[in-house]
Each structure stands twice: as structure tokens, then as C-alpha cells.
Design an enzyme around this catalytic site. Structure first.
Site, PDB file in Angstrom:
ATOM      1  CB  VAL A  15      10.947 -10.613 -31.994  1.00  0.00           C
ATOM      2  CG1 VAL A  15      11.481 -12.395 -32.574  1.00  0.00           C
ATOM      3  CG2 VAL A  15      12.524  -9.890 -32.006  1.00  0.00           C
ATOM      4  NE  ARG A  46       4.065  -2.789 -22.676  1.00  0.00           N
ATOM      5  CZ  ARG A  46       5.198  -2.104 -22.872  1.00  0.00           C
ATOM      6  NH1 ARG A  46       5.949  -1.818 -21.856  1.00  0.00           N
ATOM      7  NH2 ARG A  46       5.603  -1.897 -24.238  1.00  0.00           N
ATOM      8  NE  ARG A  48      -9.106  -9.444 -26.369  1.00  0.00           N
ATOM      9  CZ  ARG A  48      -9.316 -10.238 -25.559  1.00  0.00           C
ATOM     10  NH1 ARG A  48      -9.550  -9.813 -24.198  1.00  0.00           N
ATOM     11  NH2 ARG A  48      -9.879 -11.471 -25.634  1.00  0.00           N
ATOM     12  CE  LYS A 106      19.904  -8.814 -26.790  1.00  0.00           C
ATOM     13  NZ  LYS A 106      19.069  -8.477 -27.969  1.00  0.00           N
ATOM     14  N   GLY A 135      20.818 -12.708 -33.863  1.00  0.00           N
ATOM     15  CA  GLY A 135      19.537 -12.680 -34.572  1.00  0.00           C
ATOM     16  C   GLY A 135      19.166 -13.556 -35.586  1.00  0.00           C
ATOM     17  CB  ILE A 137      23.801 -15.798 -37.597  1.00  0.00           C
ATOM     18  CG1 ILE A 137      24.082 -14.499 -38.420  1.00  0.00           C
ATOM     19  CG2 ILE A 137      24.877 -16.488 -37.597  1.00  0.00           C
ATOM     20  CD1 ILE A 137      25.188 -13.613 -37.841  1.00  0.00           C
ATOM     21  CE  LYS A 206      22.906  -9.550 -28.709  1.00  0.00           C
ATOM     22  NZ  LYS A 206      22.966  -8.360 -30.101  1.00  0.00           N
ATOM     23  N   GLY A 303      16.398  -7.447 -36.421  1.00  0.00           N
ATOM     24  CA  GLY A 303      15.260  -7.084 -37.225  1.00  0.00           C
ATOM     25  C   GLY A 303      14.150  -8.146 -37.188  1.00  0.00           C
TER      26      GLY A 303
HETATM   27  N1  LIG Z   1      14.257  -6.508 -32.057  1.00  0.00           N
HETATM   28  C1  LIG Z   1      15.285  -7.224 -32.750  1.00  0.00           C
HETATM   29  O1  LIG Z   1      15.880  -7.097 -33.521  1.00  0.00           O
HETATM   30  C2  LIG Z   1      15.798  -8.374 -31.708  1.00  0.00           C
HETATM   31  C3  LIG Z   1      16.814  -9.293 -32.168  1.00  0.00           C
HETATM   32  C4  LIG Z   1      17.419 -10.336 -31.301  1.00  0.00           C
HETATM   33  C5  LIG Z   1      16.729 -10.690 -30.284  1.00  0.00           C
HETATM   34  N2  LIG Z   1      15.644  -9.730 -29.559  1.00  0.00           N
HETATM   35  C6  LIG Z   1      15.065 -10.146 -28.697  1.00  0.00           C
HETATM   36  O2  LIG Z   1      13.791 -10.430 -28.675  1.00  0.00           O
HETATM   37  C7  LIG Z   1      12.849  -9.953 -27.480  1.00  0.00           C
HETATM   38  C8  LIG Z   1      11.779  -9.198 -27.960  1.00  0.00           C
HETATM   39  O3  LIG Z   1      12.428  -7.860 -28.707  1.00  0.00           O
HETATM   40  P1  LIG Z   1      11.398  -6.963 -29.443  1.00  0.00           P
HETATM   41  O4  LIG Z   1      12.465  -6.174 -30.083  1.00  0.00           O
HETATM   42  O5  LIG Z   1      10.282  -7.911 -30.107  1.00  0.00           O
HETATM   43  O6  LIG Z   1      10.890  -6.262 -28.333  1.00  0.00           O
HETATM   44  P2  LIG Z   1       9.384  -5.139 -28.334  1.00  0.00           P
HETATM   45  O7  LIG Z   1       9.166  -4.854 -30.068  1.00  0.00           O
HETATM   46  O8  LIG Z   1       9.467  -3.997 -27.420  1.00  0.00           O
HETATM   47  O9  LIG Z   1       8.194  -6.011 -28.022  1.00  0.00           O
HETATM   48  C9  LIG Z   1       7.972  -6.525 -26.806  1.00  0.00           C
HETATM   49  C10 LIG Z   1       6.718  -6.952 -26.589  1.00  0.00           C
HETATM   50  O10 LIG Z   1       6.449  -7.432 -25.188  1.00  0.00           O
HETATM   51  C11 LIG Z   1       5.201  -7.139 -24.707  1.00  0.00           C
HETATM   52  N3  LIG Z   1       5.472  -6.903 -23.465  1.00  0.00           N
HETATM   53  C12 LIG Z   1       6.081  -5.854 -22.597  1.00  0.00           C
HETATM   54  N4  LIG Z   1       5.905  -5.784 -21.449  1.00  0.00           N
HETATM   55  C13 LIG Z   1       5.170  -7.060 -21.187  1.00  0.00           C
HETATM   56  C14 LIG Z   1       4.651  -7.720 -19.945  1.00  0.00           C
HETATM   57  N5  LIG Z   1       4.873  -7.270 -18.798  1.00  0.00           N
HETATM   58  N6  LIG Z   1       3.930  -8.959 -20.140  1.00  0.00           N
HETATM   59  C15 LIG Z   1       3.401  -9.256 -21.509  1.00  0.00           C
HETATM   60  N7  LIG Z   1       3.999  -8.699 -22.424  1.00  0.00           N
HETATM   61  C16 LIG Z   1       4.683  -7.687 -22.234  1.00  0.00           C
HETATM   62  C17 LIG Z   1       4.884  -5.837 -25.333  1.00  0.00           C
HETATM   63  O11 LIG Z   1       3.530  -5.596 -25.409  1.00  0.00           O
HETATM   64  P3  LIG Z   1       2.704  -4.353 -26.151  1.00  0.00           P
HETATM   65  O12 LIG Z   1       3.007  -4.682 -27.700  1.00  0.00           O
HETATM   66  O13 LIG Z   1       1.326  -4.375 -25.853  1.00  0.00           O
HETATM   67  O14 LIG Z   1       3.542  -3.101 -25.838  1.00  0.00           O
HETATM   68  C18 LIG Z   1       5.549  -6.075 -26.735  1.00  0.00           C
HETATM   69  O15 LIG Z   1       4.433  -7.036 -27.495  1.00  0.00           O
HETATM   70  C19 LIG Z   1      13.863  -9.362 -26.434  1.00  0.00           C
HETATM   71  O16 LIG Z   1      14.501 -10.328 -25.571  1.00  0.00           O
HETATM   72  C20 LIG Z   1      15.070  -8.704 -27.208  1.00  0.00           C
HETATM   73  O17 LIG Z   1      16.328  -8.968 -26.631  1.00  0.00           O
HETATM   74  C21 LIG Z   1      15.285  -8.663 -30.572  1.00  0.00           C
END
Ligand SMILES: NC(=O)c1ccc[n+]([C@@H]2O[C@H](COP(=O)([O-])OP(=O)(O)OC[C@H]3O[C@@H](n4cnc5c(N)ncnc54)[C@H](OP(=O)(O)O)[C@@H]3O)[C@@H](O)[C@H]2O)c1
Length: 435
Positions: A15, A46, A48, A106, A135, A137, A206, A303
Site C-alpha cells: 500500500v 525495515r 532503507r 483495521k 480497500g 470503496i 472491519k 490491492g
Molecule cells: N495490501 C492490501 O491490499 C491492503 C488493503 C487494505 C488495507 N491494508 C492494510 O494496509 C497496511 C499495510 O499493508 P501492506 O499490504 O502494504 O503491508 P506490506 O506490504 O507487508 O508492507 C508493510 C510495510 O511496513 C514496513 N514495516 C514492517 N515492520 C516495520 C517496522 N517495525 N517499522 C517500520 N516499518 C515496518 C515494511 O518494511 P520493509 O518494506 O522494509 O519490509 C513494509 O514497507 C496494513 O494495515 C493492512 O491491513 C492492506
């Protein structure tokens, strides 16, 4: 204002990465619409990002809470995920510093929404979370702002794309649950550990958020009764089809005479209902308001790009200076909702039974139902598989008129004890549109 809004983005994964790309692509248009340009001033992850990254110019923080507390930013965007840890600590730090916060998290809101709403208010720092449900919506804004003139009676929705994808594949391709789950994992729709999605817990988080917005109640994820889709079989989908239904994992929050019911479970939804027509990874939310009637929003529930779109809309609101209370009313005005135990739920039920193949067995089941005033709308005896025939049982599907969960469960327990039903009965609730 000429100065761009300085964003600090914690989490630049699916995201967060899409958000950075969206803001770059929409830079000029966003500035016109929001009345102010924005720039990523700092980020936390995590690892850079390298010099070739579009984040190369932004300040890097290994520690998200430190960024929230010290970085030279106007808005803190939390896209790490997880109810506790870096996400929660950094959001608290940002609010404590009176920084507006945007999150897609969430799990954190379900666990700590009330505390964060109070913190947001006491520090006059708005907390936005459009991306946390559905997402792309725009359901949060719809409930919080667009429907402010309605008394909401009910919110129901397909809130987890993984479950909807699995149920759709099962139905359309007649593939069993396990095979569809493996396919969902292969395509990246399901996590390696899918329990959180298929067990209904993600939907429950949710739903708890939507229920608080809809009914002005204190968010209470523990009040949600949760069942997942693991027990749904092709036999259930076939019977549903014959009876004019589709099976969907629904989250339903509803005002009842006993309080606010909050439940997540596989549900028989009439094929003509908009929710039944929502297929694949799409999400949908239906809202019943006293003035608007029924409104259904359908769209991509996950997504990177779709979710980033929702995050960007929150950032635009902050740029414009709007400050709605977190759950649509002051935290002190949020009421304690009565928890309604599932046993009090009233509705119709689909029941699939393995009935012992002997004279009088069906009569004994009907008697147990009749004792509890349960009337049957449909009875279908299905062809027994070789295994069922060898075990001396016949599959029977029943559909009841409205009754209570306590009554139907009690009737079935007695039927099992009477020795006329083998195996655990399959019980699926039927939604209101179906009666
Ligand atoms: N993916 C979806 O479709 C979607 C939809 C709706 C809501 N969400 C919500 O959006 C949020 C993010 O989801 P995502 O899918 O984008 O997750 P993701 O792809 O796993 O990305 C997580 C990010 O957080 C970073 N991170 C992890 N631990 C950390 C820490 N301790 N300190 C600083 N940064 C840290 C990671 O760093 P690195 O990149 O360096 O590993 C990564 O950049 C969640 O709350 C999820 O529920 C996601």
C-alpha cells in the site's frame, strides 16, 4: 497555502509503495483538488530504499515511532499493519504531537479504536482510516459524512476478498474448498497462513469499525460473533443454488430489539440481492438508512493501487483542513452497545443433515422442530453418495421459516441425541432479503 503538505509514511510495502507512486503520478491534479501539493518528506521501513527509489530524497527512519515523534512532517501515514508494535506506538506518538494521522490498519482500529479516537480528540489531530475497510470503496466517508442524516438500521457486507474469491471459485468451477484455497494462495489472494481471512477474523475487525460508525457505539471487536468458511462444501453450494441463494461470507451489524447484533458467518443470500452478485475478489457493503433506504457500494477491497486511492483521499481531506470526529461523533458521545449473544439471533436457517436411513427418522426430526415451533419452508432429500449409502445415511436439506438460533440448535442437538442424525449438522443462516 504554497508550502506542500509534508508526509511521513511509515510502511512502504504494497500500500505504501503504491501511495508513493500514486502521489507522484497525480502530483499536479492532487494539488489542484486538495488545494495544496504534498511531498513525501520522510519514510520508515525495515529496509532503507536505494538511490534509484522515488524515496531517495526523503528522510529515512528505521524507527516509525521516532519518525512520528521527531520528523519535520505535517501528516503521519501509518501503513505498517498489525494491532500492536510499531504501528500502534507510532500512531500514538503522532497524535500526541497533534499530527493528523492516516492509517489503513483495521486490526489496530478494532483493538484500540476508542483509545485512539480519544487521543485524536484531546490533541485535536484528526484520525483518518478510509482504507481500513473495503480497500478502495469509500465506505467510511459514506457512513461518517454522506449518511449523517440517516438513522442506520443495518450494515452488511462482503469485506474479505480472499473468502469471496474462494466461494466464487467453488461455486463456478465446482472445486472443493481446499483446492480453491491453494489456488488463492498461488495467485497471491491468500496469505501463507490464511486463518485470519478464512476464519472470518479480518471481516470481524472491519465490521466492528463499520458498526461503530453506523450506530455511534464504542468499537467492540469482542462483541462480534465469528464463523469462517472452512466448513462450506459443494453440497451446500448446490443446495443453495437450487433454493435460489448464493453462499457469501457476510459481516452483518444490525439494530435489533435486544441491541446491536454483530456477526460474521457464511450466509445464504438471495441471488437477486446486490451482495449475492458480488463475485471474485470484489467487496461490497450494503447500508440500510431510514431516509436513503438501501445503498450498496461495490469495488476492489484490496490491492496496492485501490487501497492507496483511499489513503490519498484522506490526505486530500487533511490538506483541505477538514476534521471530522473519528467515529462520526465525539468520543464521549459513543455509547456502550448491548452485546447480543448469537443464541438470540432470529432468522431463517438452512440445515443439511446426514439422516439415518430408516422409517420414522424424518418424522422424529420434524417432531423436534415442531416442539420448538420451528416451521419448515422446504425439505429436499438428496441422492446419497456411495459412502453415505454404505454408512446408512441420506443427505437431507431443510430450510426453516424465521426462528431463533437457540431453538434450531436445541432441536438439532436433540435430533442427534435421538440417533436419527449422524455427523454434525451444517447450519447456515439466511439473510432477510431471502424471506
Ligand atoms: N495490501 C492490501 O491490499 C491492503 C488493503 C487494505 C488495507 N491494508 C492494510 O494496509 C497496511 C499495510 O499493508 P501492506 O499490504 O502494504 O503491508 P506490506 O506490504 O507487508 O508492507 C508493510 C510495510 O511496513 C514496513 N514495516 C514492517 N515492520 C516495520 C517496522 N517495525 N517499522 C517500520 N516499518 C515496518 C515494511 O518494511 P520493509 O518494506 O522494509 O519490509 C513494509 O514497507 C496494513 O494495515 C493492512 O491491513 C492492506
Amino acid at each position: 497555502m504554497d508550502e506542500p503538505l509534508r508526509l511521513g509514511i511509515a510502511g512502504v510495502g504494497v500500500v505504501g509503495g503504491s501511495l508513493v507512486e500514486l502521489l507522484r503520478r497525480q502530483r499536479a491534479e492532487f494539488a489542484t483538488r486538495a488545494g495544496r501539493a504534498c511531498a513525501v518528506a520522510a519514510y520508515s521501513a525495515r529496509k532503507r530504499r536505494g538511490p534509484a527509489s522515488s524515496l531517495a530524497e526523503a528522510g529515512f527512519f528505521e524507527n516509525a515511532a521516532e519518525m512520528a515523534a521527531t520528523a519535520d512532517i505535517d501528516v503521519f501515514v501509518e501503513l505498517i499493519g498489525g494491532a500492536e508494535g510499531a504501528a500502534f506506538e507510532s500512531v500514538k506518538a503522532a497524535l500526541a504531537r497533534s499530527l493528523p494521522v492516516v492509517t489503513a490498519n483495521k486490526a489496530m482500529l478494532a483493538a484500540h479504536g476508542l483509545k485512539l479516537a480519544a487521543l485524536s480528540e484531546s490533541h485535536q489531530a484528526p484520525l483518518y482510516y478510509e482504507a481500513s475497510v473495503g480497500g478502495g470503496i469509500p465506505v467510511i466517508k459514506t457512513l461518517r459524512e454522506s449518511l449523517a442524516g440517516n438513522a442506520i438500521e443495518r450494515v452488511s457486507g462482503i469485506l474479505n476478498g480472499t473468502c469471496n474469491y474462494i466461494l466464487t471459485r467453488m461455486e463456478t468451477e465446482r472445486m472443493p474448498f481446499e483446492a480453491c484455497l491453494i489456488e488463492a494462495q498461488r495467485l497471491g489472494y491468500a496469505e501463507a497462513d490464511p486463518t485470519f481471512d478464512i476464519g472470518g477474523f479480518d471481516t470481524a475487525h472491519k465490521l466492528a469499525i463499520l458498526a461503530s460508525l453506523a450506530f455511534g457505539s464504542k468499537i467492540d471487536a469482542a462483541a462480534v460473533s465469528v464463523e469462517g468458511i472452512e466448513t462450506i462444501t459443494l453440497a451446500d453450494l448446490d443446495a443453495a443454488d437450487e433454493l435460489g441463494f448464493r453462499i457469501k461470507l457476510l459481516g452483518v451489524a444490525e439494530r435489533t430489539p435486544h441491541g446491536i447484533e454483530q456477526r460474521v458467518h457464511p450466509t445464504m443470500v438471495s441471488k437477486s440481492a446486490p451482495l449475492a452478485q458480488t463475485m471474485g475478489v470484489l467487496n461490497a457493503v450494503s447500508i440500510d438508512g431510514d431516509a436513503i433506504g438501501e445503498l450498496t457500494l461495490v469495488g476492489p477491497g484490496a490491492g496496492g493501487a485501490a487501497t492507496a486511492s483511499a489513503v490519498a483521499s484522506d490526505i486530500a481531506d487533511i490538506a483541505r483542513g477538514t476534521r471530522p470526529p473519528t467515529f462520526g461523533r465525539p468520543a464521549a458521545a459513543l455509547v456502550e452497545a448491548d452485546r447480543v449473544p448469537m443464541q438470540r439471533h432470529e432468522g431463517g436457517y438452512y440445515v443439511r443433515l446426514a439422516v439415518v436411513d430408516r422409517p420414522g427418522a424424518m418424522g422424529a426430526i420434524a417432531l423436534r422442530m415442531g416442539e420448538r415451533m420451528i416451521s419448515l419452508e422446504a425439505i429436499m432429500q438428496k441422492r446419497a453418495s456411495k459412502e453415505a449409502a454404505a454408512a446408512g445415511v441420506v443427505p437431507v436439506v431443510l430450510m426453516t421459516h424465521g426462528t431463533t438460533e437457540a431453538s434450531i440448535r436445541d432441536a438439532l442437538e436433540h435430533a442427534v441425541r435421538d440417533g436419527v442424525v449422524r455427523e454434525k449438522p451444517q447450519l447456515i443462516r439466511i439473510e432477510r432479503e431471502a424471506f
